[in-house]
Design a protein around this motif. Structure first.
Motif, PDB file in Angstrom:
ATOM      1  N   ALA A   3       0.808  -1.218   0.000  1.00  0.00           N
ATOM      2  CA  ALA A   3       0.000   0.000   0.000  1.00  0.00           C
ATOM      3  C   ALA A   3       0.841   1.267   0.000  1.00  0.00           C
ATOM      4  O   ALA A   3       0.299   2.358   0.007  1.00  0.00           O
ATOM      5  N   GLN A  12       3.051  -4.359   6.344  1.00  0.00           N
ATOM      6  CA  GLN A  12       3.356  -3.608   5.132  1.00  0.00           C
ATOM      7  C   GLN A  12       4.712  -2.914   5.250  1.00  0.00           C
ATOM      8  O   GLN A  12       5.524  -2.931   4.316  1.00  0.00           O
ATOM      9  N   ASN A  68       1.585   3.623   4.738  1.00  0.00           N
ATOM     10  CA  ASN A  68       0.720   2.664   5.427  1.00  0.00           C
ATOM     11  C   ASN A  68       1.238   2.418   6.831  1.00  0.00           C
ATOM     12  O   ASN A  68       2.453   2.347   7.059  1.00  0.00           O
TER      13      ASN A  68
END
Length: 681
Positions: free
Chosen positions: A247, A256, A251
């Motif tokens: 993302a 992530q 993020n």
């Protein structure tokens, strides 16, 4: 009156009624501010303790996962080194008899039953399934395993098939492909399959204390996606089915951020959108990332609640009596300190139990104080009292003198560069004088870049592992020696002969000496086999080999070898053609003296040999135009001349000795009498 009234003391002190409350309020505010500062300090220390406990749990789990992978690779290496298994596979492939197939299947069954593998398959070099413990297998390796198989065969070492799903199994699997070689020829490979649900995932469940939100998850970056390798505690997706697209750097999800390169302690929001504290590390020697996390509320709420209640109580008692407030605050602070110590001791007990189960100790080094804090297990490894401390001077004194400079240099560079540390070294324990091998994993860090450096890590006694490695090295050396011995005649084989010829040729080039070679052929051996059978033929070759060894090996540098079939070779370093021919005649006499019956021999009724003799000085061998004289290639001239002389001896009627000389070859009829002085050579 007016003047008198102006001097009335009761009219001149009304300021006392408001200055005292202000003073009291200032005292209360000062006490409140001091209490708040103490609270902030306590909270910071508690936060550091929680982060350190999470870091240690993550480090131990990452090490457990790495050790699990290395054990799988070591079991594959054991199969690669198993020459008996390789011979059994080669024999079965050459002649697929049921009893030979049973030997191979029994070895596969051993890996499944004893090494706790889910399945074990013998596969061909092109990836076709051949055998399983239950019998013949059909199909071929899945695509990930086929790609790894080619690499394992090319590099001649076991290779890991990373975690994946396959239609053959209803669960995620991890595999190891161990190539099988018959000599230098790859004949097959063994595919070992592990069910990660029962072997790997339980390693992620160990935590220092009970927590309803704590979990560890293995992930891997796959292109622009994050692939979850292990199950999530609060979701029910099957492992290796959950993928998330990356993302971006903004993020807040620790998973992530880990996929984008973040490591260490992180704060963010997880897949439940809950605020979490996470620790990210890589699993050594793998593409896996390990994220250990727990909810911030779960980690800090109880401590914050206790601190705020204590502050409220302190403020209330301060309004009643400042002195009692101070005493009560100290009492409450002592209670909180004891609770924190109790919880820390409980965590440390768990950590010590986990370390003892894994034979791993924990330590922390304070560079400012030049002192180590050691867990009980670590103290036992270094032979120290269980007081938990070791000075830098004590540690340096324990280092083995041969490694002290190297170890100090490694630690110094890691400390100056704030780099991770992994090293092995020997120590001499002062308690019992034993020499022990130690492996250290550590990370350096500080509260800020300019602050004092400290190191935290694990230490493991690997003495037994080192001893096992030494035994394995000796075992491999013994195998190497067996590889260079002819199994039938127990003399050197062709491989050993080629190696010794190359060595002696190089020595002859340096010394300017001669190198002689005798090529020997058992006369009419095919007729012997046809007349008496192959068993008698093998016994004949063994007898001839013993006669050659007893008659030719007069010096440590001489070598008797089986060249192939019924041909033998004798290498005589530092020997010219005349003395080599005399040695050849003695060999003919020694074989004749065996009196081995050979009714199919046209030249007589016993086994005889023919010998070709050649002797060269390396400096006399002409190199091809424009090329340097290369030792191993030039030495082939010696074999060619000896082989040509042998051919001449066989043409002359066998039971002969022929000497190669440029332009002619002399043939000596044997057996001929040998002068007495020649036996002293």
């Amino acid at each position: 009156m007016t003047v008198a009234a102006s001097h009335d003391p009761r009219r001149r002190r009304p300021w006392a009624w408001w200055i005292l409350p202000l003073a009291a309020l200032g005292l209360v505010m000062a006490m409140g501010w001091g209490a708040y500062e103490v609270y902030q300090d306590r909270e910071k220390r508690y936060r550091h303790q929680v982060e350190s406990a999470l870091r240690v749990a993550n480090m131990l789990q990452a090490q457990s996962v790495a050790d699990w992978r290395q054990r799988r690779l070591a079991e594959g290496a054991a199969l690669l080194d198993d020459s008996l298994f390789a011979q059994a596979v080669a024999r079965w492939q050459a002649t697929p008899a049921p009893e030979r197939e049973a030997l191979v299947r029994e070895r596969l069954r051993t890996m499944v039953e004893r090494a706790k593998y889910t399945a074990a398959y013998l596969v061909s070099p092109d990836g076709q399934l051949l055998l399983s413990p239950a019998g013949p297998a059909n199909g071929q390796l899945p695509l990930p395993a086929r790609q790894v198989l080619q690499r394992a065969l090319d590099q001649a070492e076991p290779a890991m098939v990373e975690m994946h799903r396959n239609a053959l199994f209803a669960f995620p699997i991890f595999g190891v492909l161990a190539p099988v070689f018959d000599g230098v020829r790859p004949v097959a490979a063994v595919w070992l399959v592990s069910d990660v649900r029962t072997t790997l995932y339980p390693l992620l469940d160990a935590w220092p204390s009970a927590s309803r939100t704590a979990e560890s998850v293995l992930v891997e970056r796959d292109g622009d996606e994050v692939l979850y390798l292990s199950p999530l505690r609060h979701r029910f997706d099957e492992p290796l089915t959950l993928r998330e697209p990356l993302a971006g750097a903004d993020n807040d999800d620790p998973v992530q951020r880990a996929a984008l390169g973040a490591r260490g302690t992180l704060y963010g929001r997880d897949y439940r959108n809950e605020r979490v504290l996470a620790m990210v590390s890589t699993v050594p020697d793998s593409p896996w990332l390990l994220i250990s996390k727990m909810d911030v509320a779960d980690a800090f709420t109880d401590a914050q609640r206790r601190e705020w209640l204590a502050l409220a109580l302190l403020a209330s008692l301060g309004l009643l009596w400042a002195g009692s407030m101070a005493v009560l605050w100290q009492w409450r602070a002592w209670r909180r300190e004891r609770a924190l110590k109790t919880e820390l001791e409980r965590n440390m007990r768990w950590l010590e139990n986990a370390q003892q189960a894994a034979s791993v100790g924990y330590f922390a080094y304070d560079a400012a104080r030049a002192e180590f804090f050691m867990s009980r297990m670590a103290s036992a490894m270094f032979g120290l009292p269980a007081d938990g401390y070791m000075t830098l001077h004590q540690w340096v004194a324990m280092l083995h003198p041969e490694e002290r400079e190297r170890v100090l240099d490694i630690h110094g560079r890691a400390l100056s560069g704030r780099a991770p540390l992994r090293t092995q070294y020997r120590i001499l324990r002062p308690s019992d004088g034993q020499m022990r091998w130690i492996e250290v994993w550590g990370e350096y860090g500080s509260d800020d870049e300019a602050g004092p450096a400290r190191m935290t890590g694990t230490v493991q006694d690997i003495t037994e592992r080192k001893h096992a490695e030494e035994q394995l090295a000796r075992y491999r050396a013994a195998l190497e020696e067996r590889v260079r011995l002819d199994a039938l005649t127990q003399v050197a084989n062709r491989l050993a002969l080629d190696e010794v010829v190359a060595q002696e040729w190089s020595r002859a080039e340096r010394d300017g000496s001669s190198l002689a070679l005798l090529m020997i052929d058992v006369d009419h051996f095919k007729a012997y086999n046809d007349r008496y059978g192959h068993v008698a033929g093998d016994q004949c070759l063994q007898s001839v080999a013993r006669a050659l060894s007893s008659g030719a090996v007069l010096r440590a540098s001489d070598l008797v070898a089986r060249y192939g079939g019924e041909e033998f070779a004798v290498l005589l370093p530092g020997t010219d053609a005349t003395f080599a021919a005399q040695a050849a005649q003695r060999l003919c006499e020694a074989v004749n003296a065996l009196a081995l019956e050979h009714s199919a021999n046209p030249q007589g009724d016993r086994v005889t040999i023919s010998v070709g003799v050649a002797s060269l000085r390396p400096r006399d061998v002409a190199a091809p135009p424009g090329q340097p004289r290369a030792g191993v290639d030039a030495a082939q001239a010696l074999f060619q001349q000896a082989d040509a002389a042998l051919y001449r001896a066989k043409q002359a009627g066998r039971n002969q000795v022929a000497i190669y000389e440029p332009g002619r070859m002399d043939v000596l009829h044997a057996p001929a009498p040998v002068p007495q002085d020649l036996h002293d050579l």
